[in-house]
Design an enzyme around this catalytic site. Sequence first.
Site, PDB file in Angstrom:
ATOM      1  N   SER A 141       1.460  -8.515 -10.380  1.00  0.00           N
ATOM      2  CA  SER A 141       1.311  -9.871  -9.859  1.00  0.00           C
ATOM      3  C   SER A 141      -0.134 -10.293 -10.024  1.00  0.00           C
ATOM      4  O   SER A 141      -1.038  -9.447 -10.162  1.00  0.00           O
ATOM      5  CB  SER A 141       1.690  -9.890  -8.371  1.00  0.00           C
ATOM      6  OG  SER A 141       1.230 -11.065  -7.733  1.00  0.00           O
ATOM      7  N   TYR A 155       1.261  -6.571   0.280  1.00  0.00           N
ATOM      8  CA  TYR A 155       1.626  -6.991  -1.072  1.00  0.00           C
ATOM      9  C   TYR A 155       0.436  -6.873  -2.019  1.00  0.00           C
ATOM     10  O   TYR A 155       0.558  -6.322  -3.119  1.00  0.00           O
ATOM     11  CB  TYR A 155       2.137  -8.428  -1.025  1.00  0.00           C
ATOM     12  CG  TYR A 155       2.606  -8.958  -2.360  1.00  0.00           C
ATOM     13  CD1 TYR A 155       3.849  -8.594  -2.866  1.00  0.00           C
ATOM     14  CD2 TYR A 155       1.811  -9.815  -3.115  1.00  0.00           C
ATOM     15  CE1 TYR A 155       4.290  -9.078  -4.088  1.00  0.00           C
ATOM     16  CE2 TYR A 155       2.239 -10.305  -4.332  1.00  0.00           C
ATOM     17  CZ  TYR A 155       3.482  -9.933  -4.815  1.00  0.00           C
ATOM     18  OH  TYR A 155       3.914 -10.407  -6.033  1.00  0.00           O
TER      19      TYR A 155
END
Length: 256
Positions: A141, A155
């Site tokens: 990501s 995350y």
Amino acid sequence: MARLNNKVVVLTGAGSGIGLAAVKLFAQEGAKLMLAGRNETALASAVKTAGEVSAAYIVADVSRPEDNQRLIKAAEQKFGGIDVFVANAGVEGTTASIVDYPVDAFDQVMAINVRGVFLGLKYAIPSLKKRGGGSIIITSSIGGIKARGQGNSAYIASKHAEIGLMRTATTECAPFNIRVNCVLPGPTDTRMMHNIEQGRSPGAPEKARETIVAGLPLKRYGTAAEVANVMLFLASDESSICTGGVYLADGGLSAI
């Protein structure tokens, strides 16, 4: 000629979002697909979309060693081996400050996003070696290189860790002609992003979206299909010199 003609692809997190977009695109390009995920209904639908002759699935939790072993074995038994492994399964976690972040929620994110990738590599690499090489693609990501916003420590940490695993695997796998790369989506119009919007602006996710889009150079979210196109390049022989790379699909977010 199809770019993945007769290549066997194992793909986790295949039932929705970027994973499902990759299933559709890879099938169009001639791949044989072994899919994994936790939602059997979604996986069965993905197989029908790809074509039942060239695709199959198993229900699996990537944080479990035995499920990863079973996945690789299933691909070998049905298709004879593996040419491409796509570690795409991931979760976004909850939204909370580090002080308030539940420990069990943090552990769940790390179990799927980091332990899951580690276990996928652990069991896929020997199978790729037997085929004389191949390609590994990890879905990280933009959060793997930038910490934007607040409340997503688990995350962000997990996505940074995935890049570390990729770089380690790159050097270990190069002698076996196995290439390892990461794809880094930015804000992408998927269920995960919709959950993030809701976490940032409970009850009014459209406000979060407006703020996020305003900060993107291209002024729009990416699509799952656009990210899948980057994955296709890395899965194909067109990227034969590419390993150890971080491939951004972020609408320019990393440039600002």
